[in-house]
Design a protein around this motif. Sequence first.
Motif, PDB file in Angstrom:
ATOM      1  N   LYS A 162       8.215  -5.678  -6.492  1.00 30.91           N
ATOM      2  CA  LYS A 162       7.812  -4.697  -7.666  1.00 30.91           C
ATOM      3  C   LYS A 162       5.939  -4.839  -7.074  1.00 30.91           C
ATOM      4  O   LYS A 162       5.810  -3.723  -7.718  1.00 30.91           O
ATOM      5  CB  LYS A 162       8.070  -5.471  -9.213  1.00 30.91           C
ATOM      6  N   TYR A 163       5.623  -6.276  -6.926  1.00 29.93           N
ATOM      7  CA  TYR A 163       4.118  -6.005  -6.845  1.00 29.93           C
ATOM      8  C   TYR A 163       4.154  -5.850  -5.599  1.00 29.93           C
ATOM      9  O   TYR A 163       3.035  -4.817  -5.387  1.00 29.93           O
ATOM     10  CB  TYR A 163       4.121  -7.702  -6.101  1.00 29.93           C
ATOM     11  N   ALA A 164       5.052  -5.750  -4.361  1.00 31.55           N
ATOM     12  CA  ALA A 164       4.626  -4.664  -3.348  1.00 31.55           C
ATOM     13  C   ALA A 164       4.554  -3.386  -3.508  1.00 31.55           C
ATOM     14  O   ALA A 164       3.508  -2.736  -3.450  1.00 31.55           O
ATOM     15  CB  ALA A 164       5.511  -4.536  -1.937  1.00 31.55           C
ATOM     16  N   LEU A 218      -0.642 -11.770   4.015  1.00 32.69           N
ATOM     17  CA  LEU A 218      -0.560 -10.328   4.308  1.00 32.69           C
ATOM     18  C   LEU A 218      -2.534 -10.660   4.330  1.00 32.69           C
ATOM     19  O   LEU A 218      -2.969  -9.299   5.053  1.00 32.69           O
ATOM     20  CB  LEU A 218      -0.599  -9.776   2.754  1.00 32.69           C
ATOM     21  N   LYS A 219      -3.165 -10.490   4.030  1.00 36.68           N
ATOM     22  CA  LYS A 219      -4.404 -10.773   4.596  1.00 36.68           C
ATOM     23  C   LYS A 219      -4.282 -10.975   6.207  1.00 36.68           C
ATOM     24  O   LYS A 219      -4.921 -10.131   7.338  1.00 36.68           O
ATOM     25  CB  LYS A 219      -6.023 -11.740   3.399  1.00 36.68           C
ATOM     26  N   LYS A 220      -4.013 -12.550   6.658  1.00 30.79           N
ATOM     27  CA  LYS A 220      -4.407 -12.530   7.493  1.00 30.79           C
ATOM     28  C   LYS A 220      -3.431 -11.597   8.891  1.00 30.79           C
ATOM     29  O   LYS A 220      -3.487 -10.886   9.964  1.00 30.79           O
ATOM     30  CB  LYS A 220      -3.752 -13.555   8.513  1.00 30.79           C
ATOM     31  N   ILE A 221      -2.711 -11.555   8.492  1.00 29.76           N
ATOM     32  CA  ILE A 221      -1.223  -9.743   8.962  1.00 29.76           C
ATOM     33  C   ILE A 221      -2.496  -8.817   9.228  1.00 29.76           C
ATOM     34  O   ILE A 221      -2.129  -8.306   9.844  1.00 29.76           O
ATOM     35  CB  ILE A 221      -0.505 -10.247   8.111  1.00 29.76           C
ATOM     36  N   GLU A 232      -0.031 -13.159  -0.712  1.00 23.81           N
ATOM     37  CA  GLU A 232      -1.657 -11.864  -0.843  1.00 23.81           C
ATOM     38  C   GLU A 232      -2.086 -12.788   0.252  1.00 23.81           C
ATOM     39  O   GLU A 232      -2.699 -11.683   1.181  1.00 23.81           O
ATOM     40  CB  GLU A 232      -2.231 -12.266  -2.011  1.00 23.81           C
ATOM     41  N   GLU A 233      -2.896 -14.612   0.616  1.00 19.99           N
ATOM     42  CA  GLU A 233      -3.488 -14.770   1.711  1.00 19.99           C
ATOM     43  C   GLU A 233      -2.632 -14.871   2.848  1.00 19.99           C
ATOM     44  O   GLU A 233      -3.534 -14.288   4.108  1.00 19.99           O
ATOM     45  CB  GLU A 233      -3.490 -16.722   1.140  1.00 19.99           C
ATOM     46  N   GLN A 287       0.475 -16.496  -8.698  1.00 20.84           N
ATOM     47  CA  GLN A 287       1.226 -15.219  -8.478  1.00 20.84           C
ATOM     48  C   GLN A 287      -0.113 -14.685  -8.401  1.00 20.84           C
ATOM     49  O   GLN A 287       0.126 -13.421  -7.546  1.00 20.84           O
ATOM     50  CB  GLN A 287       1.938 -14.602  -9.446  1.00 20.84           C
ATOM     51  N   GLY A 288      -1.439 -14.878  -8.585  1.00 22.78           N
ATOM     52  CA  GLY A 288      -2.406 -13.832  -8.523  1.00 22.78           C
ATOM     53  C   GLY A 288      -2.646 -12.630  -8.608  1.00 22.78           C
ATOM     54  O   GLY A 288      -3.085 -11.700  -8.660  1.00 22.78           O
ATOM     55  N   ILE A 289      -2.108 -12.726 -10.318  1.00 24.33           N
ATOM     56  CA  ILE A 289      -1.539 -11.510 -10.679  1.00 24.33           C
ATOM     57  C   ILE A 289      -2.916 -11.841 -11.574  1.00 24.33           C
ATOM     58  O   ILE A 289      -3.445 -10.821 -12.089  1.00 24.33           O
ATOM     59  CB  ILE A 289      -0.669 -11.106 -10.829  1.00 24.33           C
ATOM     60  N   GLY A 290      -3.095 -12.150 -13.064  1.00 23.50           N
ATOM     61  CA  GLY A 290      -3.432 -12.879 -13.885  1.00 23.50           C
ATOM     62  C   GLY A 290      -3.133 -11.515 -15.157  1.00 23.50           C
ATOM     63  O   GLY A 290      -4.194 -10.726 -15.529  1.00 23.50           O
TER      64      GLY A 290
END
Length: 566
Positions: free
Chosen positions: A303-305, A478-481, A475-476, A159-162
């Motif tokens: 919620k993440y967004a 989104l970085k590209k977009i 997230e990966e 989830q990349g949240i931690g």
Amino acid sequence: SGKITINGQVIDFTDETNILAVARKAGIDIPTLCYHPELTIAGACRLCVVEIERMGMQASCSTAPADGMVVYTNSERVNRVRKMVLELLLANHDRECTTCDSSGACKLQKYANDYGIKRLRYPSRTVMAPLDTSSLSVVRDPNKCILCGLCVRVCKEKQGIGVWDFKNRGSRTEIVAAMDQPLAESACINCGQCIAVCPCGALTSNSSAIEEVWAAIRDPKKTVVCQIAPAPRAALGEEFGLGSVDVTGKLVAALRKVGFDKVFDTVFTADMTTIEESNEFLGRLVKGENLPLFTSCCPGWVKYAEEFHPELLNNLSTCRSPHQMFGSLLKKKYAKELGIAPQDMYVVSIMPCTAKKYEAKRPEFMTEGSYDVDAVLTTVEAARMFREAGILFNALENSEFDQPMQQTTGSGVLFGATGGVMESVVRYVAGKLLNAEGRIDVEFTRGMEDTKIASINVGDNKLSLAVVNGLAATEELLKKIQSGEMTVHAVEVMACPGGCVGGGGQPYQNDGEHRKARAKEIYNIDSKLVLHKAQDNEDLDKIFEKYWGGCCNHDTHHDLHTHYYP
Ligand code: HC1
Ligand code: SF4
């Protein structure tokens, strides 16, 4: 690649990275607590020790196979060490199994039994720490935690949240939410993936709604209405030993026996979502505005967004998720039609998801002071209610959903697996723009990879589409977009691996194999259903017409769409 000998059996290995994987491939199980095939390896619990000639005792999860290795997984020494590991863990673990939500699904309980542990040679835990019940979705019991760290790793890596982390060292080590705050104060998006990997009841869903649902069912003033999400129908059977097979008919029957007055299918409003969202998408394409469009049915992703990408909120579809659309429809329209005040209708959603518990309590989803969805039960919690009611699930005769919202399409069922929302939108858009009548199957959206990208031609439109599951992979992408490296028109995001079939409220084991089997069943159901695209749903046409004078207008926007909070 090469050959190793395990317990006298010669086994070929190819790309397996550890002895554990080779053994399991050959049908030899080794107990594990801190190991998960989809996460990095910690080698912390030492339960998976094996004896290797000339290397001694080694953790099989973190030892690579080498040609010619001779391994014993069941020697006297191995079993002595495993028993000691288990006894030490059990000594520090609150062993009140009778009151534990994970009883029966707990790996520690299973292994203690498998290894015949009758009494502990170490002093037991006496001081109990308070539970963290702050979150609507996840409950943490620190007295059950064995420090395997799977929750720490899944939240960080998938989830990349931690949210979770280790605190202190040595015998004082514990796992806490970020800044040692209650979970509800953290950046947790309620996905429940930490529940899905927790081996022994330290993390469970917040099941407090079960009592509230019983109270509503027993209250003669309440009309209790239930809706069921797409994904539980392919997973609930696991709770009753049936495997990942479609149990929709039995599920509807069980809900009636429990005492629900009406039983509806969230698939009906998944079709509704497809129609509203596809038209929103087509409108944005014409105007070239707020692209790419991101789907909004996953409350974890929403919620993440809101928390991490407020700059994207205009790109989220304004559609409410299907179950919130149903809640709104039931409280604003259907209750009136039945002559019931919204407060006297009690709406329950059976969901594969723990984040839906949080979504249902968002203040924007209310009608005349009453929540559109009063309670959310996970698949596991629904099974528990059925057992409590003494329902012999496997013996039930199939039952049908209620009129007048009975029809559902395969398209709506697909929402339950990653890629399903995108496929539904493509079916709708292609059907509409090309006037196509037959089946339109989409290939690229299917399968369990975390990121799937394709360009497809629909008439004169070339659409670039992306499907992603897991927020680290999101997230990966989104970085590209956002860097301009990639241009897409629409993105489906689901927070859980495999989409809703892998939701945090699904039965344990909730792993890759089970997610795959459930998704396969979701596609089976779709292939068997006669109605294929959202626009084929005639009951839905009638409902749109009766309640809002059609679809995709000012009034549907008011009742079926929403807004976001940065
Ligand atoms: Fe889902 Fe959805 S598919 S979000 O994954 O859009 O939970 O199953 O109910 O609301 O329909 C979940 C599943 C579910 C919504 C629908
Ligand atoms: Fe992390 Fe999801 Fe668990 Fe929250 S529910 S702590 S976001 S894994």
